[in-house]
Structures are given as structure tokens and as C-alpha cells.
Design an enzyme around this catalytic site. Structure first.
Site, PDB file in Angstrom:
ATOM      1  N   ASP A   1     -13.784 -13.390  27.772  1.00 43.88           N
ATOM      2  CA  ASP A   1     -13.435 -12.660  26.548  1.00 43.88           C
ATOM      3  C   ASP A   1     -13.550 -11.163  26.814  1.00 43.88           C
ATOM      4  O   ASP A   1     -14.437 -10.489  26.297  1.00 43.88           O
ATOM      5  CB  ASP A   1     -14.364 -13.088  25.409  1.00 43.88           C
ATOM      6  CG  ASP A   1     -13.992 -12.457  24.071  1.00 43.88           C
ATOM      7  OD1 ASP A   1     -12.880 -11.893  23.961  1.00 43.88           O
ATOM      8  OD2 ASP A   1     -14.825 -12.500  23.147  1.00 43.88           O
TER       9      ASP A   1
ATOM     10  N   CYS B   1      -7.361  -9.991  23.156  1.00 41.27           N
ATOM     11  CA  CYS B   1      -6.917  -9.232  21.981  1.00 41.27           C
ATOM     12  C   CYS B   1      -5.729  -8.339  22.296  1.00 41.27           C
ATOM     13  O   CYS B   1      -5.249  -7.624  21.410  1.00 41.27           O
ATOM     14  CB  CYS B   1      -8.063  -8.399  21.415  1.00 41.27           C
ATOM     15  SG  CYS B   1      -8.761  -7.212  22.590  1.00 41.27           S
TER      16      CYS B   1
ATOM     17  N   CYS C   1       0.838  -1.199   0.000  1.00 48.18           N
ATOM     18  CA  CYS C   1       0.000   0.000   0.000  1.00 48.18           C
ATOM     19  C   CYS C   1       0.870   1.245   0.000  1.00 48.18           C
ATOM     20  O   CYS C   1       1.783   1.375   0.821  1.00 48.18           O
ATOM     21  CB  CYS C   1      -0.911   0.007   1.236  1.00 48.18           C
ATOM     22  SG  CYS C   1      -1.885   1.515   1.411  1.00 48.18           S
TER      23      CYS C   1
ATOM     24  N   GLN D   1     -16.475  -9.801  14.967  1.00 49.81           N
ATOM     25  CA  GLN D   1     -15.080  -9.957  14.570  1.00 49.81           C
ATOM     26  C   GLN D   1     -14.881  -9.454  13.137  1.00 49.81           C
ATOM     27  O   GLN D   1     -15.688  -9.732  12.250  1.00 49.81           O
ATOM     28  CB  GLN D   1     -14.656 -11.420  14.665  1.00 49.81           C
ATOM     29  CG  GLN D   1     -14.595 -11.955  16.087  1.00 49.81           C
ATOM     30  CD  GLN D   1     -13.443 -11.370  16.878  1.00 49.81           C
ATOM     31  OE1 GLN D   1     -12.500 -10.799  16.318  1.00 49.81           O
ATOM     32  NE2 GLN D   1     -13.522 -11.512  18.198  1.00 49.81           N
TER      33      GLN D   1
ATOM     34  N   GLU E   1     -23.329  -9.828  29.690  1.00 47.30           N
ATOM     35  CA  GLU E   1     -22.943  -8.763  28.765  1.00 47.30           C
ATOM     36  C   GLU E   1     -23.542  -7.446  29.259  1.00 47.30           C
ATOM     37  O   GLU E   1     -24.686  -7.413  29.725  1.00 47.30           O
ATOM     38  CB  GLU E   1     -23.419  -9.066  27.345  1.00 47.30           C
ATOM     39  CG  GLU E   1     -23.223  -7.949  26.340  1.00 47.30           C
ATOM     40  CD  GLU E   1     -21.779  -7.496  26.202  1.00 47.30           C
ATOM     41  OE1 GLU E   1     -21.551  -6.278  26.189  1.00 47.30           O
ATOM     42  OE2 GLU E   1     -20.883  -8.366  26.117  1.00 47.30           O
TER      43      GLU E   1
ATOM     44  N   CYS F   1      -8.116   1.270   0.505  1.00 48.41           N
ATOM     45  CA  CYS F   1      -7.501   0.602   1.657  1.00 48.41           C
ATOM     46  C   CYS F   1      -7.369  -0.872   1.300  1.00 48.41           C
ATOM     47  O   CYS F   1      -8.369  -1.577   1.138  1.00 48.41           O
ATOM     48  CB  CYS F   1      -8.351   0.775   2.909  1.00 48.41           C
ATOM     49  SG  CYS F   1      -7.732  -0.177   4.333  1.00 48.41           S
TER      50      CYS F   1
ATOM     51  N   CYS G   1      -0.700   6.884   6.501  1.00 53.83           N
ATOM     52  CA  CYS G   1      -1.712   6.140   7.252  1.00 53.83           C
ATOM     53  C   CYS G   1      -1.076   5.316   8.367  1.00 53.83           C
ATOM     54  O   CYS G   1      -0.058   4.653   8.167  1.00 53.83           O
ATOM     55  CB  CYS G   1      -2.490   5.227   6.304  1.00 53.83           C
ATOM     56  SG  CYS G   1      -3.642   4.120   7.142  1.00 53.83           S
TER      57      CYS G   1
ATOM     58  N   CYS H   1      -1.841   0.296   9.328  1.00 53.50           N
ATOM     59  CA  CYS H   1      -1.046  -0.927   9.195  1.00 53.50           C
ATOM     60  C   CYS H   1       0.352  -0.677   9.742  1.00 53.50           C
ATOM     61  O   CYS H   1       1.023   0.267   9.332  1.00 53.50           O
ATOM     62  CB  CYS H   1      -0.953  -1.354   7.724  1.00 53.50           C
ATOM     63  SG  CYS H   1      -2.496  -1.986   7.046  1.00 53.50           S
TER      64      CYS H   1
END
Length: 406
Positions: A336, A363, A74, A238, A291, A165, A82, A85
């Protein structure tokens, strides 16, 4: 102190990878976190931030390249452009090793493991199907003062207008959202796009915190865990098309839920893991999903209404545990949490219910490592750990760990 100043350029020899998409270098004893570099390289770096004790910099010229360096596909994945990434300059296989090295460093520095513990885990980060480009099924474009949609610079609110993108899902790349397609967004702060595994594509303009549907359905379909899900286009899901099923398979394999068992799905969202646990525990078992977000609770109740073994509790996990809205004993817990981790209080309350196993989906390696230290202090151990590259070309990595009583 090195006396480095912003915009100053300095020649560096780059050392190990570090969290955040950086590598570490030193100048006169001063720590420099360098983006767009690889271990072993000699680079000319431009200082972007100066802090007490360390500086940040971008490698603007590579003087001696590492074997794993590639040309970023890219044109926007460059210093000063940007910031979405972090690793486009790294060969795909080397990105997996990079992420595994970062996880290992966090486990040792924050999690209290030693090198032998890490060796025994044999952690490897696994790529998902589809390759490193065209995977991101949800993209939020920022809008600049001229009404142009783009992406943000690294650690900045400055918008970089882009014409494409490359990590965006092909259906998103084809949307008339960016300036290259003639689009302008004078009244929007952001443009949210989604392309689902169920084939839906939607665009929402966001202003003053409110969304206005531009195209596509208000509610979208996703397919995962052998089911079809209906949820608002703005709901969490996700972002990699293969992520949901990958995580479900890992959770089921590691936790091994059995008929008649009781399971908790904490921070359960729309109920992805609860839906997978319910058939395993069967008619004599029980799954409790907790939740806090209203849209997640509504989605879980709608999508799991055919599963009588599942109870949905609308509450913060901390509150539900402390006020005994969910009570033990319990056999299996799926944890999670958000990027900040579960925290010591939640870990203590979960373990007080005496589960036989906790499967932790993370994550953020640092948050996972901090929580791991609490588990080990309470007499538990990390029996297995898997890494998945749910976010190719970026620094992010997903972990699924199995914790059991020591």
C-alpha cells in the site's frame, strides 16, 4: 504549434478523458487538456497555461453539452474557482465510467497491457455508500492573507474563500471555521478539520508547520475492521467513512490469507491491514508490518498490542527489505505505497521473497501501472483488479489489484 496564449479563448471539440480531471482536445495539432468538459462536447475554452507541446484550458462556455453533463451542485466548482472537485459537472454514474476509462488508458500506456488484457480484467469502479456529497472526513482549509479560510484554485496557491464545502462531512460543514460563520484565522496558515467514524470532531490551526488544537480531542477514535482505533487527530486515515472497511474486505478476499501463513503489510500505517490479516493467519501465522512515519508506527504498536502475531518494524520499506530487517519466505504481501508507487527496487525485493500473492492497494493509476510493468517483466501477472470511488466528485480513484506468478 497552435500559437495559443494564456487567457485566449478558443472553440474546441472535446475528445477522450485524460488523467488529472481533464479531457483531450486539439487545435491545429496542438494538444489541449481541458477541465470542466466532457467527451463529445463543443466548448469555448480559455487557456490557463501554455507549455511546450501542450496547453491547459478551462471550458468556460458549453456550446453543445454531452448527455452526462449536470449542473455542479457547488457554486465554487467552476472555472477559476475552487480546484478541489474535478468532476462535479459529471453525472455520478458517468464519473465511475470516467475513472475506469482513465485507469484502462494508464494500464495500456504505462503498464504494458493490451486491450484484450484490459477486457479480461473487466474493471469497474464501484461507488461507496453515502452518495457523492458529505463524505470527506478530513478537510484542510487554506488561509489567505486576510485570515479567511478557504480552498485552493486548481494548480495554484491562491485561496478561494468559501462559505461551505459540499463534499465535507456534515459535522465539518457545521464547524465555525469559515468566514460565513464569523471565523477569522489571522495567525494561521491552514485549518485542519476531522470528523471520525468514532464520533469525534476536532479542529487544529496550523502555523509554521506546528499545530494548535482549537477544539475537540488531541486523539480521536476510528472504527474499522471490527476494531476501535485511537490515533492523533493529525494522523493519516482514509477520508471516506466507508473506505477502510471497503479496502480491508477487498484485500482479504483477493489475497485469501490462510492459517499458518506469513504475511507482510508494507507501508502499513496504523496497521489497518495487519489487524485484518492477523486473525486469518491465526496463532501459527505471522504478520510483519513495516512503516516509516513515527506517528504511524506509534499508532500501530498501540492499536495492535493485543495481536501477538503482529510485529511492527519502524523503517522505510526499501531499507527494511535491502537490509533484511524483514526476510522471506513469505506467503502474502499487502503493498500500500504512497502516491508515487512502490518502485522497481521494492517490487524486485518483494518478489525475491517468493510470495504466492501480492495485493497492491493504489491511489494513483499511473504509479500502479508503472509498478505493474515491473511485475510483468519479472514473470508475474495481474489476476484481478478492482476500482473504488473513495473520492467522489474528484478525479481520484483507488485500486486493489491481485498479482500472482504467471
Amino acid at each position: 504549434m497552435s500559437g495559443l496564449e494564456e487567457a485566449e479563448r478558443v472553440e474546441l471539440t472535446v475528445a477522450a478523458v485524460a488523467p488529472g480531471g481533464h479531457c483531450v482536445a486539439r487545435v491545429d495539432g496542438q494538444v489541449v487538456f481541458v477541465r470542466h468538459a466532457l467527451p463529445g462536447e463543443r466548448v469555448l475554452a480559455e487557456v490557463t497555461e501554455v507549455h511546450r507541446g501542450f496547453v491547459r484550458a478551462d471550458a468556460v462556455t458549453v456550446l453543445e453539452a454531452a448527455p452526462d453533463r449536470v449542473d455542479p451542485p457547488c457554486p465554487y466548482a467552476r472555472p477559476g474557482r475552487c480546484g478541489g472537485c474535478d468532476l462535479q459537472h459529471v453525472a455520478p454514474d458517468a464519473q465511475l465510467r470516467w475513472k475506469a476509462a482513465v485507469v484502462r488508458e494508464q494500464l495500456v500506456r504505462l503498464g504494458g497491457l493490451d486491450e484484450a488484457d484490459c477486457d479480461a480484467l473487466d474493471l469497474r469502479v464501484t461507488a461507496l455508500p453515502g452518495g457523492p456529497l458529505g463524505w470527506r472526513s478530513r478537510v484542510r482549509y487554506a488561509v489567505d492573507a486576510a485570515g479567511r479560510a478557504g480552498l485552493l484554485k486548481h494548480r495554484s496557491h491562491e485561496v478561494v474563500p468559501v462559505d461551505r464545502c459540499l463534499i465535507a462531512h456534515p459535522a465539518i460543514q457545521q464547524l465555525p471555521v469559515l468566514t460565513s460563520s464569523g471565523a477569522s484565522w489571522p495567525d494561521a496558515e491552514a485549518v485542519e478539520t476531522v470528523a471520525t467514524t468514532g464520533g469525534d470532531v476536532a479542529v487544529t490551526a496550523v502555523a509554521a508547520g506546528a499545530g494548535r488544537r482549537v477544539s475537540g480531542p488531541e486523539r480521536v477514535r476510528e472504527r474499522a475492521a471490527g476494531r476501535e482505533w485511537m490515533l492523533p487527530a493529525s494522523s493519516f486515515w482514509q477520508v471516506h467513512p466507508a473506505a477502510a472497511d471497503t479496502l480491508v474486505d477487498a484485500v482479504l478476499e483477493l489475497s485469501d490469507p490462510r492459517p499458518g501463513e506469513r504475511a507482510w503489510d508494507l507501508y502499513g500505517g496504523a496497521g489497518l491491514f495487519a489487524a485484518a490479516l492477523a486473525p486469518r493467519v491465526g496463532e501459527t501465522g505471522r504478520v510483519t508490518l513495516v512503516e516509516a512515519a513515527g506517528d504511524g508506527v506509534a499508532a500501530a504498536r498501540e492499536n495492535l498490542r493485543d495481536l501477538p502475531a503482529v510485529e511492527v518494524v519502524a523503517a522505510r520499506v526499501e531499507t527494511a527489505l535491502a537490509r533484511r530487517r524483514v526476510t522471506g519466505p513469505v506467503d502474502v504481501v499487502v503493498l500500500d505505497p504512497p502516491r508515487t508507487g512502490a518502485g522497481a527496487r521494492v517490487v524486485r525485493d518483494v518478489l525475491a521473497a517468493r510470495p504466492r500473492a501480492v495485493t497492491y492497494v493504489a491511489c494513483d493509476p499511473a504509479a500502479f501501472a508503472r509498478d505493474l510493468r515491473v511485475f510483468t517483466e519479472l514473470g508475474w501477472r495481474l489476476a484481478a483488479l478492482r476500482g473504488y470511488d473513495l473520492f467522489p466528485m474528484t478525479r481520484h480513484v483507488e485500486l486493489v489489484g491481485l498479482l500472482v506468478p504467471a
